[in-house]
Design a protein around this motif. Sequence first.
Motif, PDB file in Angstrom:
ATOM      1  N   PHE A   1     -32.619  28.191   5.062  1.00 37.25           N
ATOM      2  CA  PHE A   1     -31.317  28.826   4.860  1.00 37.25           C
ATOM      3  C   PHE A   1     -30.975  29.665   6.086  1.00 37.25           C
ATOM      4  CE2 PHE A   1     -33.480  28.262   0.863  1.00 37.25           C
ATOM      5  CZ  PHE A   1     -32.517  27.806  -0.021  1.00 37.25           C
TER       6      PHE A   1
ATOM      7  N   SER B   1     -31.110  24.969   9.776  1.00 39.24           N
ATOM      8  CA  SER B   1     -31.865  25.201   8.538  1.00 39.24           C
ATOM      9  C   SER B   1     -32.753  24.007   8.191  1.00 39.24           C
ATOM     10  CB  SER B   1     -30.903  25.496   7.375  1.00 39.24           C
ATOM     11  OG  SER B   1     -30.067  24.377   7.100  1.00 39.24           O
ATOM     12  N   SER B   2     -32.244  22.795   8.418  1.00 35.45           N
ATOM     13  CA  SER B   2     -33.037  21.594   8.119  1.00 35.45           C
ATOM     14  C   SER B   2     -34.254  21.492   9.022  1.00 35.45           C
ATOM     15  CB  SER B   2     -32.167  20.349   8.282  1.00 35.45           C
ATOM     16  OG  SER B   2     -31.084  20.344   7.378  1.00 35.45           O
TER      17      SER B   2
ATOM     18  N   GLN C   1     -41.386  21.903  -2.613  1.00 27.42           N
ATOM     19  CA  GLN C   1     -40.122  21.781  -1.878  1.00 27.42           C
ATOM     20  C   GLN C   1     -40.023  22.920  -0.865  1.00 27.42           C
ATOM     21  OE1 GLN C   1     -37.040  21.838  -4.860  1.00 27.42           O
ATOM     22  NE2 GLN C   1     -37.536  19.804  -5.641  1.00 27.42           N
TER      23      GLN C   1
ATOM     24  N   THR D   1     -35.527  20.477   2.729  1.00 30.30           N
ATOM     25  CA  THR D   1     -34.067  20.459   2.625  1.00 30.30           C
ATOM     26  C   THR D   1     -33.491  21.603   3.440  1.00 30.30           C
ATOM     27  OG1 THR D   1     -34.272  19.656   0.345  1.00 30.30           O
ATOM     28  CG2 THR D   1     -32.105  20.443   1.017  1.00 30.30           C
TER      29      THR D   1
ATOM     30  N   ASN E   1     -30.421  36.571   4.090  1.00 26.55           N
ATOM     31  CA  ASN E   1     -29.998  35.180   3.903  1.00 26.55           C
ATOM     32  C   ASN E   1     -30.744  34.204   4.811  1.00 26.55           C
ATOM     33  OD1 ASN E   1     -28.158  36.003   1.974  1.00 26.55           O
ATOM     34  ND2 ASN E   1     -26.501  36.267   3.471  1.00 26.55           N
TER      35      ASN E   1
ATOM     36  N   GLU F   1     -25.718  27.779   5.505  1.00 21.49           N
ATOM     37  CA  GLU F   1     -25.285  29.137   5.155  1.00 21.49           C
ATOM     38  C   GLU F   1     -24.750  29.245   3.736  1.00 21.49           C
ATOM     39  OE1 GLU F   1     -20.903  29.279   7.090  1.00 21.49           O
ATOM     40  OE2 GLU F   1     -22.458  28.322   8.319  1.00 21.49           O
ATOM     41  N   TYR F   2     -24.878  28.166   2.928  1.00 22.65           N
ATOM     42  CA  TYR F   2     -24.103  28.073   1.698  1.00 22.65           C
ATOM     43  C   TYR F   2     -24.816  28.501   0.419  1.00 22.65           C
ATOM     44  CZ  TYR F   2     -20.966  25.713   4.825  1.00 22.65           C
ATOM     45  OH  TYR F   2     -20.137  25.426   5.874  1.00 22.65           O
ATOM     46  N   HIS F   3     -25.988  29.099   0.543  1.00 28.99           N
ATOM     47  CA  HIS F   3     -26.676  29.639  -0.631  1.00 28.99           C
ATOM     48  C   HIS F   3     -27.150  31.053  -0.299  1.00 28.99           C
ATOM     49  CE1 HIS F   3     -26.878  25.926  -3.118  1.00 28.99           C
ATOM     50  NE2 HIS F   3     -26.730  25.354  -1.939  1.00 28.99           N
TER      51      HIS F   3
ATOM     52  N   ALA G   1     -37.365  24.684   1.689  1.00 31.28           N
ATOM     53  CA  ALA G   1     -35.921  24.766   1.935  1.00 31.28           C
ATOM     54  C   ALA G   1     -35.625  25.807   3.001  1.00 31.28           C
ATOM     55  CB  ALA G   1     -35.182  25.108   0.645  1.00 31.28           C
TER      56      ALA G   1
ATOM     57  N   TYR H   1     -30.107  24.005   3.682  1.00 31.57           N
ATOM     58  CA  TYR H   1     -28.916  24.413   2.937  1.00 31.57           C
ATOM     59  C   TYR H   1     -27.904  25.159   3.799  1.00 31.57           C
ATOM     60  CZ  TYR H   1     -31.276  23.130  -1.390  1.00 31.57           C
ATOM     61  OH  TYR H   1     -31.899  22.439  -2.400  1.00 31.57           O
TER      62      TYR H   1
ATOM     63  N   TRP I   1     -26.403  23.823   9.495  1.00 33.27           N
ATOM     64  CA  TRP I   1     -27.052  22.779   8.702  1.00 33.27           C
ATOM     65  C   TRP I   1     -28.283  22.244   9.438  1.00 33.27           C
ATOM     66  CZ3 TRP I   1     -26.117  21.874   3.773  1.00 33.27           C
ATOM     67  CH2 TRP I   1     -24.856  22.107   3.237  1.00 33.27           C
TER      68      TRP I   1
END
Length: 262
Positions: free
Chosen positions: A181, A199-200, A177, A224, A244, A228-230, A179, A226, A196
């Motif tokens: 961010f 990051s994608s 995976q 995937t 981040n 700014e939410y992790h 990901a 994510y 969004w």
Amino acid sequence: MSKHKKEHHEEHVDESWLIPYADLLTLLLALFIILFAMSNMDAKKYDILMHSLNSAFTGGTGQFQVSNVVPMNIAPNVDSKKYDAPATHAPEQQAMAAQLHKEERELEELKKQLDAYIEQNQLTTQLDTKLTHDRLMVTIRDRALFESGSAALKDESRKLALAISDMLAQYPGYEVQVAGFTDNVPITNGEFSDNWELSSTRAVNFMRLLLANQSVDPSLFSSTGYGEYHALESNDTAEGRAVNRRVEVSVIRNVKPAAGGA
């Protein structure tokens, strides 16, 4: 008249009854333990208890044979199907344990290779690895791959992606995976509508570099975003925002150890 001394004989109480009495008390204690265990334990725990008691008593020197009094091979009031389950699934459990051991060894080897590559190329401030109970994760700081606010990969990032994919190809069969961010600073360059999308797109672009290696299986890869939410750190400081902004490549275990494992 001659005096005859009376001979006094000490009378000894016959204590031979204590031996069978002690054995009887031991058997009663064992019986109560078994009855208590039957009311509170499942078949697997019952089997373990029976085995332990059987070994203890049949190896002793008591007057009675315990196996003639309390059957050790049959668990009364226990569903036979449930009782037979551990034996039935033993091969499956052994296969799972073998697979778990294999994955643990392979992921540890892969982590060592990645750590060696990071050290040799002086990338310790840009990449790190972490092995958890469910995955091996490679974290790549965004500055190692992209310019600020961009999803276009730097030229040097291709060398990194090739090195990672070559190592992944040595351990096939794992889901991978990718990901992306970001921090919480809004996008202002007009290329992306929000974090969004940024990051994608970054995750997809780096995954495509990994898939350029024909030795890896594309069906096991996914990406995937994510946004700014992790966050790992607070976005209130420049240092926190830099942490981040990252891409994570995770190699997922097929068999996960119990919680508290690696």
